[in-house]
Design an enzyme around this catalytic site. Structure first.
Site, PDB file in Angstrom:
ATOM      1  N   CYS A  50       0.823  -1.209   0.000  1.00 40.75           N
ATOM      2  CA  CYS A  50       0.000   0.000   0.000  1.00 40.75           C
ATOM      3  C   CYS A  50       0.855   1.256   0.000  1.00 40.75           C
ATOM      4  O   CYS A  50       0.379   2.333  -0.378  1.00 40.75           O
ATOM      5  CB  CYS A  50      -0.944   0.009   1.197  1.00 40.75           C
ATOM      6  SG  CYS A  50      -0.111  -0.012   2.797  1.00 40.75           S
ATOM      7  N   ARG A  52       4.278   1.354  -1.338  1.00 43.08           N
ATOM      8  CA  ARG A  52       5.383   1.389  -2.291  1.00 43.08           C
ATOM      9  C   ARG A  52       5.194   0.366  -3.399  1.00 43.08           C
ATOM     10  O   ARG A  52       4.537  -0.675  -3.206  1.00 43.08           O
ATOM     11  CB  ARG A  52       6.725   1.134  -1.590  1.00 43.08           C
ATOM     12  CG  ARG A  52       6.920  -0.305  -1.100  1.00 43.08           C
ATOM     13  CD  ARG A  52       8.208  -0.481  -0.331  1.00 43.08           C
ATOM     14  NE  ARG A  52       8.191   0.299   0.901  1.00 43.08           N
ATOM     15  CZ  ARG A  52       8.991   1.344   1.139  1.00 43.08           C
ATOM     16  NH1 ARG A  52       9.880   1.710   0.238  1.00 43.08           N
ATOM     17  NH2 ARG A  52       8.902   2.003   2.272  1.00 43.08           N
ATOM     18  N   HIS A  95      19.020  -0.103   0.724  1.00 44.47           N
ATOM     19  CA  HIS A  95      17.601   0.276   0.683  1.00 44.47           C
ATOM     20  C   HIS A  95      16.706  -0.928   0.952  1.00 44.47           C
ATOM     21  O   HIS A  95      15.762  -0.847   1.750  1.00 44.47           O
ATOM     22  CB  HIS A  95      17.276   0.882  -0.682  1.00 44.47           C
ATOM     23  CG  HIS A  95      15.836   1.248  -0.846  1.00 44.47           C
ATOM     24  ND1 HIS A  95      15.281   2.389  -0.303  1.00 44.47           N
ATOM     25  CD2 HIS A  95      14.810   0.604  -1.482  1.00 44.47           C
ATOM     26  CE1 HIS A  95      13.998   2.444  -0.601  1.00 44.47           C
ATOM     27  NE2 HIS A  95      13.682   1.374  -1.310  1.00 44.47           N
ATOM     28  N   SER A 105       9.426   2.322   6.432  1.00 41.43           N
ATOM     29  CA  SER A 105       7.969   2.251   6.424  1.00 41.43           C
ATOM     30  C   SER A 105       7.342   3.529   6.949  1.00 41.43           C
ATOM     31  O   SER A 105       7.971   4.291   7.703  1.00 41.43           O
ATOM     32  CB  SER A 105       7.486   1.073   7.281  1.00 41.43           C
ATOM     33  OG  SER A 105       7.903  -0.151   6.729  1.00 41.43           O
ATOM     34  N   GLU A 110       7.405  -1.292  11.793  1.00 37.12           N
ATOM     35  CA  GLU A 110       6.309  -2.258  11.600  1.00 37.12           C
ATOM     36  C   GLU A 110       6.846  -3.528  10.947  1.00 37.12           C
ATOM     37  O   GLU A 110       7.817  -3.506  10.202  1.00 37.12           O
ATOM     38  CB  GLU A 110       5.183  -1.628  10.786  1.00 37.12           C
ATOM     39  CG  GLU A 110       5.573  -1.180   9.386  1.00 37.12           C
ATOM     40  CD  GLU A 110       5.140  -2.167   8.313  1.00 37.12           C
ATOM     41  OE1 GLU A 110       4.603  -3.221   8.669  1.00 37.12           O
ATOM     42  OE2 GLU A 110       5.362  -1.864   7.139  1.00 37.12           O
ATOM     43  N   GLN A 116       5.670  -9.126   3.520  1.00 41.74           N
ATOM     44  CA  GLN A 116       5.395  -8.744   2.137  1.00 41.74           C
ATOM     45  C   GLN A 116       6.641  -8.891   1.266  1.00 41.74           C
ATOM     46  O   GLN A 116       6.552  -9.323   0.108  1.00 41.74           O
ATOM     47  CB  GLN A 116       4.871  -7.302   2.102  1.00 41.74           C
ATOM     48  CG  GLN A 116       3.496  -7.163   2.738  1.00 41.74           C
ATOM     49  CD  GLN A 116       3.099  -5.714   2.959  1.00 41.74           C
ATOM     50  OE1 GLN A 116       3.930  -4.862   3.272  1.00 41.74           O
ATOM     51  NE2 GLN A 116       1.819  -5.416   2.799  1.00 41.74           N
ATOM     52  N   ALA A 187     -11.604  -8.211   5.373  1.00 45.77           N
ATOM     53  CA  ALA A 187     -11.122  -8.947   6.540  1.00 45.77           C
ATOM     54  C   ALA A 187      -9.736  -9.523   6.307  1.00 45.77           C
ATOM     55  O   ALA A 187      -9.391 -10.585   6.823  1.00 45.77           O
ATOM     56  CB  ALA A 187     -12.102 -10.074   6.898  1.00 45.77           C
ATOM     57  N   GLY A 188      -8.912  -8.814   5.522  1.00 49.03           N
ATOM     58  CA  GLY A 188      -7.528  -9.225   5.308  1.00 49.03           C
ATOM     59  C   GLY A 188      -6.670  -8.853   6.506  1.00 49.03           C
ATOM     60  O   GLY A 188      -7.165  -8.598   7.610  1.00 49.03           O
TER      61      GLY A 188
END
Length: 361
Positions: A50, A52, A95, A105, A110, A116, A187-188
């Site tokens: 969400c 990057r 990076h 982030s 986080e 991910q 509901a993810g």
């Protein structure tokens, strides 16, 4: 060959730009293959979250093709160049290590981003899109993330985007939050994070809507909430005070016309909408409706900056670990190059000599 990362993030591009090239997890393999072929990349990993979208690759050179690579992720012809960053060699490695460790982030420290990054890498590896270079770099990135998570306090009290959305709701209603009715659409993982943090705040009336009603029921039952069919959430919004939407739908889920009807049924009682999805779930035009207050993921950044100040003391230690691990992996990659160069100078079994040139047949 050059190792590089090219991308855009919440630091360089607003959500309306990021959502244009957001790639759903199910399509990472397909788009990764497209990038490898069109970009003449020997290895590639595509990361899309969400906050990057980044392309990690190995290429003969990094040139003006970067913008075209990103345009291949969308059907439009947007010029992404004003929002793009490109890093090569050790800067690209540094990076990635920072990204995987949650140091780059929106919510500093986080841990969701680590999963991910792992998923993006495993998807690319299983599709045959990676080789010796990116395999080593991404495996070390995940090791570095684990070391930072267990060896520093950077993640202590760290929150996800979902929990920051709940923090925003708390700022809106204050102590009255526990008496409000809140609906989660999607509901993810982020939706689940929202429900968990709402439960910690003592909120008792939580509605959960999801395309899979079974998943909605599972999450709602775990926290004493109520499941709502995805085709019924508009009716349920009549009784709702706050809506947090975080589906993975590529299209708008909640349109302005829908909200106009909802507001009439609510007799214009204030409605707070928090859209943390990318692409966005809620029509931006909704913000112009009377008594409708719409926040998207970029609006959460002010709250996030407050969280950052509490963790800045640990940043120096985390960056030292990243620098150390970067030096280690770059030394190994340089050793691989040297060995490959030596092999090129030595005839190998099965080679055929064509005049003065040795080739592999």
């Amino acid at each position: 060959m050059t190792l590089f990362v090219a991308g855009l993030s919440y630091k360089t591009a607003p959500v309306e730009v990021r959502e244009q090239i957001a790639v759903p997890p199910a399509k990472l393999r397909c788009f990764g293959c497209r990038l490898k072929i069109s970009g003449d990349l020997s290895e590639v990993v595509l990361l899309s979250t969400c906050n990057r979208v980044e392309i990690y690759g190995i290429a003969p050179r990094v040139d003006g093709r970067i913008n075209r690579l990103f345009q291949s992720l969308t059907t439009g012809a947007t010029d992404f160049r004003p929002h793009l960053y490109v890093k090569e060699g050790d800067e690209a490695v540094r990076h990635l290590f920072s990204v995987a460790s949650g140091l780059d982030s929106m919510v500093l420290g986080e841990t969701e981003i680590t999963g991910q990054v792992k998923h993006a890498y495993q998807t690319a590896k299983e599709a045959g899109l990676t080789g010796g270079h990116l395999n080593r770099v991404f495996q070390t990135a995940l090791q570095t993330a684990k070391r930072i998570r267990t060896g520093t306090q950077i993640g202590r009290g760290a929150t996800s985007v979902g929990s920051v959305a709940v923090e925003l709701a708390e700022k809106i209603f204050g102590p009255r939050l526990t008496g409000q009715t809140i609906m989660i659409i999607g509901a993810g993982k982020m939706g689940e994070a929202c429900v968990r943090h709402l439960a910690k705040k003592g909120v008792r009336s939580v509605l959960v809507s999801n395309r899979s009603i079974e998943r909605a029921q599972e999450l709602a039952q775990e926290f004493g909430g109520r499941a709502i069919g995805f085709d019924q959430f508009l009716q349920a919004m009549v009784e709702t005070d706050i809506v947090v939407s975080s589906t993975g739908c590529p299209q708008t889920v909640l349109h302005r016309l829908d909200l106009e009807a909802v507001m009439r049924a609510r007799r214009q009682r204030p409605l707070f909408l928090i859209d943390i999805a990318v692409p966005r779930d809620i029509d931006p035009e909704a913000q112009f409706l009377e008594n409708v207050y719409l926040y998207n993921i970029d609006h959460l950044e002010a709250l996030v900056r407050e969280n950052v100040r509490h963790r800045e003391q640990e940043l120096a230690l985390c960056r030292a670990i990243v620098d150390e691990q970067t030096a280690v992996v770059m030394a190994k990659l340089n050793l691989i190059k040297e060995k490959a160069y030596d092999l090129c100078l030595q005839p190998q079994p099965g080679w055929v000599f064509c005049g003065a040139v040795a080739c592999g047949g």
